[in-house]
Write an enzyme that holds these catalytic residues in place. Structure first.
Site, PDB file in Angstrom:
ATOM      1  N   ASP A 104      62.380  83.650 -17.155  1.00  0.00           N
ATOM      2  CA  ASP A 104      61.199  84.082 -16.383  1.00  0.00           C
ATOM      3  C   ASP A 104      61.623  84.290 -14.930  1.00  0.00           C
ATOM      4  OD1 ASP A 104      58.629  84.789 -15.790  1.00  0.00           O
ATOM      5  OD2 ASP A 104      57.797  82.762 -15.894  1.00  0.00           O
ATOM      6  N   ASN A 107      61.845  66.309  -8.340  1.00  0.00           N
ATOM      7  CA  ASN A 107      62.240  66.001  -6.966  1.00  0.00           C
ATOM      8  C   ASN A 107      61.777  67.131  -6.048  1.00  0.00           C
ATOM      9  OD1 ASN A 107      64.211  67.739  -8.100  1.00  0.00           O
ATOM     10  ND2 ASN A 107      65.724  67.121  -6.582  1.00  0.00           N
ATOM     11  N   TYR A 108      61.347  66.769  -4.860  1.00  0.00           N
ATOM     12  CA  TYR A 108      60.789  67.747  -3.920  1.00  0.00           C
ATOM     13  C   TYR A 108      61.859  68.210  -2.949  1.00  0.00           C
ATOM     14  CZ  TYR A 108      58.005  69.802  -0.191  1.00  0.00           C
ATOM     15  OH  TYR A 108      57.493  70.662   0.753  1.00  0.00           O
ATOM     16  N   LEU A 109      61.967  69.526  -2.799  1.00  0.00           N
ATOM     17  CA  LEU A 109      62.890  70.120  -1.840  1.00  0.00           C
ATOM     18  C   LEU A 109      62.153  71.200  -1.061  1.00  0.00           C
ATOM     19  CD1 LEU A 109      66.011  70.503  -4.147  1.00  0.00           C
ATOM     20  CD2 LEU A 109      65.839  68.955  -2.199  1.00  0.00           C
TER      21      LEU A 109
END
Length: 288
Positions: free
Chosen positions: A195, A92-94
């Site tokens: 990371d 999903n893009y935020l």
């Protein structure tokens, strides 16, 4: 390629997703990243060669586990797939911006501490091997932290360098040094991001978010140490963390050992000045 990705995404969403906008995003040394849009819903897509499929699959596994903890906020995995020549992962893009304000930095520190408190695990490792960047990260379970870190983190990276013709130290001797230095440190296994540099953390409208994990169960100090290796975290982040889980005596000595793992990984990925940094760190650790 994009037609195949659109079709697989449509099959997953159970409605036709027709890409009307595609924007190449900056950042990332390993994969190409894009924002795609059909006019209603945007998604984040990472693309690499077809051989990269397993790397995306284990990345998805780590993201699923981190979401399960309900502690730190990570992107939701929509789809991992492949085309004739490529592999891809869709999240999903935020929209994001740097995490650099005191309030949200403090909050993220607290959330990371809550992650490190989550779950119960008696051994160090992970159910699958995964990747630190594009470097294989072995995660065979081990009861003793000093053995796990010395062999599967430091020894592993040194062996990879040796196979490239680079020898910074006698591997067996240095593994013994690391084992001895960590022998009296017996942490409880914590689920780690793995990371955690500032490029893998950002701020969304919903609060702090992190991504690109390399999860395993290890000493929580490893995550904190890496935040200090490349910098970029506000003092309030550490205050927030220690308000939930104070760091233990001896952390600042162990920090060099833990960060050597990431320095060696950068030697394997990029070479250059990281080799000198690794040699200096090895010499410092031997002098303890």
């Amino acid at each position: 390629m994009w037609q195949a990705i659109s079709q697989q995404l449509s099959d997953t969403l159970l409605f036709e997703y027709q890409i009307t906008e595609k924007v190449r995003l900056s950042g990332g040394d390993i994969s190409e990243s894009y924002m795609i849009n059909d006019g209603e819903q945007r998604y984040f897509v990472k693309i690499n060669d077809r051989e990269f499929l397993h790397k995306f699959e284990v990345e998805a596994e780590s993201l699923h586990l981190l979401r399960e903890t309900s502690t730190i906020f990570v992107p939701e995995v929509v789809l991992v797939g492949k085309t004739k020549n490529n592999a891809f992962i869709i999240l999903n893009y935020l929209p994001t911006k740097p995490l650099d304000d005191p309030e949200n930095s403090f909050k993220f520190g607290q959330q990371l501490a809550q992650l490190h408190q989550w779950g119960e695990q008696k051994e160090f490792g992970f159910d699958t091997d995964n990747y630190l960047g594009s470097t294989l990260q072995p995660n065979q379970w081990h009861k003793k932290w000093c053995m796990f870190f010395a062999e599967q983190r430091i020894g592993w990276q040194l062996q990879l360098l040796k196979e490239k013709g680079v020898t910074l130290v006698d591997i067996d001797d240095f593994i013994d040094v690391v084992k001895q230095l960590l022998a009296n440190h017996t942490p409880e296994p914590s689920l780690l991001h793995g990371d955690l540099w500032n490029g893998n953390v950002a701020l969304t409208a919903f609060g702090p978010i992190c991504f690109d994990p390399a999860c395993y169960w290890g000493d929580r100090e490893c995550d904190i140490a890496m935040t200090e290796l490349f910098g970029g975290f506000q003092p309030e982040f550490y205050q927030g963390y220690e308000s939930v889980m104070p760091l233990l005596p001896g952390y600042h000595e162990r920090k060099d050992i833990y960060n050597l793992y990431h320095i060696l990984n950068h030697c394997n990925l990029f070479g250059g000045h990281y080799l000198e940094q690794a040699q200096l760190t090895i010499n410092k650790i031997i002098s303890y």
